[in-house]
Design a protein around this motif. Sequence first.
Motif, PDB file in Angstrom:
ATOM      1  N   ARG A  17      85.881 -86.306  73.726  1.00 34.96           N
ATOM      2  CA  ARG A  17      84.428 -86.600  74.769  1.00 34.96           C
ATOM      3  C   ARG A  17      84.389 -86.242  76.195  1.00 34.96           C
ATOM      4  NH1 ARG A  17      81.527 -86.746  77.565  1.00 34.96           N
ATOM      5  NH2 ARG A  17      79.635 -87.734  77.709  1.00 34.96           N
ATOM      6  N   LEU A  18      85.561 -86.371  77.012  1.00 37.15           N
ATOM      7  CA  LEU A  18      85.730 -85.716  78.081  1.00 37.15           C
ATOM      8  C   LEU A  18      86.176 -84.580  78.272  1.00 37.15           C
ATOM      9  CD1 LEU A  18      88.403 -88.606  80.096  1.00 37.15           C
ATOM     10  CD2 LEU A  18      85.462 -89.015  79.917  1.00 37.15           C
ATOM     11  N   ALA A  19      86.486 -84.278  77.361  1.00 39.98           N
ATOM     12  CA  ALA A  19      86.593 -82.179  77.275  1.00 39.98           C
ATOM     13  C   ALA A  19      85.163 -82.244  77.887  1.00 39.98           C
ATOM     14  CB  ALA A  19      86.749 -81.888  76.297  1.00 39.98           C
TER      15      ALA A  19
ATOM     16  N   CYS B 123      84.374 -91.084  84.053  1.00 34.51           N
ATOM     17  CA  CYS B 123      85.941 -90.586  84.290  1.00 34.51           C
ATOM     18  C   CYS B 123      85.684 -89.099  84.171  1.00 34.51           C
ATOM     19  CB  CYS B 123      85.572 -91.317  82.678  1.00 34.51           C
ATOM     20  SG  CYS B 123      86.692 -93.211  83.241  1.00 34.51           S
ATOM     21  N   ARG B 124      86.746 -88.563  84.669  1.00 34.14           N
ATOM     22  CA  ARG B 124      86.912 -87.411  83.835  1.00 34.14           C
ATOM     23  C   ARG B 124      88.214 -86.464  83.577  1.00 34.14           C
ATOM     24  NH1 ARG B 124      85.000 -87.676  89.306  1.00 34.14           N
ATOM     25  NH2 ARG B 124      82.859 -86.674  89.144  1.00 34.14           N
ATOM     26  N   LEU B 125      88.152 -85.348  82.924  1.00 36.30           N
ATOM     27  CA  LEU B 125      89.750 -85.282  81.995  1.00 36.30           C
ATOM     28  C   LEU B 125      90.319 -84.512  83.065  1.00 36.30           C
ATOM     29  CD1 LEU B 125      91.357 -84.504  79.372  1.00 36.30           C
ATOM     30  CD2 LEU B 125      89.688 -82.215  79.591  1.00 36.30           C
ATOM     31  N   ARG B 126      91.507 -84.839  83.546  1.00 38.30           N
ATOM     32  CA  ARG B 126      92.476 -84.115  83.800  1.00 38.30           C
ATOM     33  C   ARG B 126      93.525 -83.427  83.104  1.00 38.30           C
ATOM     34  NH1 ARG B 126      92.127 -83.046  87.221  1.00 38.30           N
ATOM     35  NH2 ARG B 126      92.747 -83.696  89.767  1.00 38.30           N
ATOM     36  N   ALA B 127      93.027 -82.701  82.043  1.00 43.83           N
ATOM     37  CA  ALA B 127      94.589 -81.962  81.271  1.00 43.83           C
ATOM     38  C   ALA B 127      95.747 -81.672  81.664  1.00 43.83           C
ATOM     39  CB  ALA B 127      93.649 -80.545  80.658  1.00 43.83           C
ATOM     40  N   GLU B 128      95.820 -81.419  83.193  1.00 39.88           N
ATOM     41  CA  GLU B 128      97.017 -80.706  83.375  1.00 39.88           C
ATOM     42  C   GLU B 128      98.891 -81.299  82.470  1.00 39.88           C
ATOM     43  OE1 GLU B 128      94.978 -81.274  85.542  1.00 39.88           O
ATOM     44  OE2 GLU B 128      95.089 -80.343  87.056  1.00 39.88           O
ATOM     45  N   PRO B 129      98.505 -82.118  82.474  1.00 42.23           N
ATOM     46  CA  PRO B 129     100.243 -83.410  81.968  1.00 42.23           C
ATOM     47  C   PRO B 129     100.028 -82.509  80.639  1.00 42.23           C
ATOM     48  CG  PRO B 129      98.732 -85.290  82.479  1.00 42.23           C
ATOM     49  CD  PRO B 129      97.830 -83.962  82.378  1.00 42.23           C
ATOM     50  N   MET B 130      98.411 -82.276  79.748  1.00 42.06           N
ATOM     51  CA  MET B 130      98.957 -81.815  78.942  1.00 42.06           C
ATOM     52  C   MET B 130      99.863 -80.585  78.491  1.00 42.06           C
ATOM     53  SD  MET B 130      95.588 -82.118  76.564  1.00 42.06           S
ATOM     54  CE  MET B 130      94.339 -83.568  77.165  1.00 42.06           C
ATOM     55  N   HIS B 131      99.549 -79.866  79.654  1.00 40.73           N
ATOM     56  CA  HIS B 131     100.507 -77.925  79.705  1.00 40.73           C
ATOM     57  C   HIS B 131     101.408 -78.391  79.248  1.00 40.73           C
ATOM     58  CE1 HIS B 131     100.957 -74.752  80.602  1.00 40.73           C
ATOM     59  NE2 HIS B 131     101.169 -74.382  82.571  1.00 40.73           N
ATOM     60  N   ASP B 132     102.765 -79.416  80.144  1.00 34.24           N
ATOM     61  CA  ASP B 132     103.786 -79.571  79.798  1.00 34.24           C
ATOM     62  C   ASP B 132     104.199 -79.892  78.429  1.00 34.24           C
ATOM     63  OD1 ASP B 132     104.434 -79.235  82.126  1.00 34.24           O
ATOM     64  OD2 ASP B 132     105.051 -80.513  83.289  1.00 34.24           O
ATOM     65  N   ALA B 133     103.647 -81.065  77.934  1.00 34.93           N
ATOM     66  CA  ALA B 133     103.906 -81.006  76.116  1.00 34.93           C
ATOM     67  C   ALA B 133     103.139 -79.937  75.182  1.00 34.93           C
ATOM     68  CB  ALA B 133     102.722 -82.276  75.550  1.00 34.93           C
TER      69      ALA B 133
ATOM     70  N   ARG C 189      91.945 -74.597  78.294  1.00 36.46           N
ATOM     71  CA  ARG C 189      91.256 -73.467  79.785  1.00 36.46           C
ATOM     72  C   ARG C 189      90.521 -75.529  80.412  1.00 36.46           C
ATOM     73  NH1 ARG C 189      86.125 -75.067  79.278  1.00 36.46           N
ATOM     74  NH2 ARG C 189      84.711 -76.559  77.884  1.00 36.46           N
ATOM     75  N   HIS C 190      91.328 -76.294  79.901  1.00 38.86           N
ATOM     76  CA  HIS C 190      90.919 -77.766  80.991  1.00 38.86           C
ATOM     77  C   HIS C 190      91.752 -77.669  82.537  1.00 38.86           C
ATOM     78  CE1 HIS C 190      87.582 -79.966  79.536  1.00 38.86           C
ATOM     79  NE2 HIS C 190      87.744 -78.858  78.400  1.00 38.86           N
TER      80      HIS C 190
ATOM     81  N   GLY D  86      93.870 -72.692  84.993  1.00 36.19           N
ATOM     82  CA  GLY D  86      92.134 -72.168  85.622  1.00 36.19           C
ATOM     83  C   GLY D  86      92.209 -73.799  86.735  1.00 36.19           C
ATOM     84  N   ASN D  87      92.502 -74.391  86.504  1.00 37.93           N
ATOM     85  CA  ASN D  87      92.450 -75.755  87.063  1.00 37.93           C
ATOM     86  C   ASN D  87      91.021 -76.071  86.710  1.00 37.93           C
ATOM     87  OD1 ASN D  87      94.471 -76.150  88.191  1.00 37.93           O
ATOM     88  ND2 ASN D  87      94.942 -75.713  90.009  1.00 37.93           N
ATOM     89  N   LEU D  88      90.239 -75.347  85.809  1.00 37.81           N
ATOM     90  CA  LEU D  88      89.164 -75.574  85.552  1.00 37.81           C
ATOM     91  C   LEU D  88      88.066 -77.440  85.851  1.00 37.81           C
ATOM     92  CD1 LEU D  88      85.870 -74.478  84.149  1.00 37.81           C
ATOM     93  CD2 LEU D  88      87.248 -75.858  82.090  1.00 37.81           C
ATOM     94  N   ASP D  89      89.349 -78.168  85.584  1.00 34.20           N
ATOM     95  CA  ASP D  89      88.922 -79.262  86.028  1.00 34.20           C
ATOM     96  C   ASP D  89      88.098 -80.043  87.238  1.00 34.20           C
ATOM     97  OD1 ASP D  89      91.311 -79.278  85.962  1.00 34.20           O
ATOM     98  OD2 ASP D  89      91.631 -81.195  84.318  1.00 34.20           O
ATOM     99  N   ARG D  90      89.559 -78.806  88.572  1.00 32.57           N
ATOM    100  CA  ARG D  90      89.657 -79.713  89.544  1.00 32.57           C
ATOM    101  C   ARG D  90      88.150 -79.199  90.346  1.00 32.57           C
ATOM    102  NH1 ARG D  90      95.770 -79.577  91.220  1.00 32.57           N
ATOM    103  NH2 ARG D  90      96.602 -80.716  90.333  1.00 32.57           N
ATOM    104  N   LEU D  91      88.010 -77.666  89.774  1.00 30.36           N
ATOM    105  CA  LEU D  91      86.953 -77.115  90.034  1.00 30.36           C
ATOM    106  C   LEU D  91      85.256 -77.368  89.859  1.00 30.36           C
ATOM    107  CD1 LEU D  91      85.740 -74.330  90.999  1.00 30.36           C
ATOM    108  CD2 LEU D  91      85.762 -73.274  88.988  1.00 30.36           C
ATOM    109  N   VAL D  92      85.431 -78.086  88.370  1.00 28.82           N
ATOM    110  CA  VAL D  92      84.143 -79.144  88.392  1.00 28.82           C
ATOM    111  C   VAL D  92      84.079 -80.447  89.242  1.00 28.82           C
ATOM    112  CG1 VAL D  92      83.569 -80.663  86.642  1.00 28.82           C
ATOM    113  CG2 VAL D  92      83.953 -78.337  86.017  1.00 28.82           C
ATOM    114  N   GLU D  93      85.513 -80.455  89.235  1.00 31.29           N
ATOM    115  CA  GLU D  93      85.710 -82.137  90.721  1.00 31.29           C
ATOM    116  C   GLU D  93      85.076 -81.735  91.861  1.00 31.29           C
ATOM    117  OE1 GLU D  93      88.704 -85.303  91.178  1.00 31.29           O
ATOM    118  OE2 GLU D  93      88.984 -83.126  92.000  1.00 31.29           O
TER     119      GLU D  93
END
Lengths: 127, 127
Positions: free
Chosen positions: A26-28, A72-82, B91-92, B95-102
């Motif tokens: 949803r947050l995406a 609330c906002r998505l912070r997807a960075e941790p998914m990168h390592d996974a 994509r999230h 390019g740090n898309l979520d940080r850009l949005v923020e």
Amino acid sequence: MANTDDPLSITFAALADPTRRAILTRLAKGEATVGELGEPFDMSAPAISKHLRVLEGAGLIAREVDARWRICRLRAEPMHDAHDWLEAYRRHWEGNLDRLVEFVERTHRADTKQRDSGAPRTPRKKP
Amino acid sequence: MANTDDPLSITFAALADPTRRAILTRLAKGEATVGELGEPFDMSAPAISKHLRVLEGAGLIAREVDARWRICRLRAEPMHDAHDWLEAYRRHWEGNLDRLVEFVERTHRADTKQRDSGAPRTPRKKP
DNA sequence: GCTTCAATTAACCACTTGGTTAATTGATAG
DNA sequence: CTATCAATTAACCAAGTGGTTAATTGAAGC
């Protein structure tokens, strides 16, 4: 998955729940309040609050206070390592490499009555 | 993560433990017995046995009996779905898309005193 | 000031998890 | 037959999870 766990374990654990994955999906699509996030689920507000705490603890969402609401906002960075961790196993599922190994291994044993593989484990002693 | 959970949850839960991930990494190099798999860990044999049961329940390993030994092999297929799920969020984090949005959102609010984003949530009524 | 509303915290519950030690199963070797 | 060895099962424990209802916090609106 205690607070002392490594980041990758915390990430995977946070993703190991369908409600939390649905919240991330949803947050995406864009930011949302806690109330909006919980609306699709037949679940109490505190239950949603706990899920959000787990997601926040994994660094997968960020919350910002706006008057009475928490955005609330998505912070997807941790998914990168996974994703990277899983990526290392791609060749094992692509082309069914593991099934191939198993097949070769099985037929070989049927012929010669011994186990073997490309990267053989240390042989057990059968004196 | 009970036995009634969905496959994706079971997969992520199985991966949410460093010991189990290390076991999978070891198995990626080739088959191994239970004893060989447990040797690197300061942990009792039953503990390893339980981890292997979790991995087997997730379909991430297969065990085959060979006399006194149980030969374990990697079955990476379930990782494919987990990888695919994460892929949708690439994509999230790229390019740090979520940080850009923020950032855009934050500066916009600083100017106009209202919150907004590309995919706006349903506005709350402030009558 | 009082009420209402969004959200969290507190306290509780049943169940799971990750570990232990002790006992058990099965196969091998004398 | 007996001893040994690989591995699992049984029984137990402390801590964590995912849910509940009731109470609390904090901002808004009259």
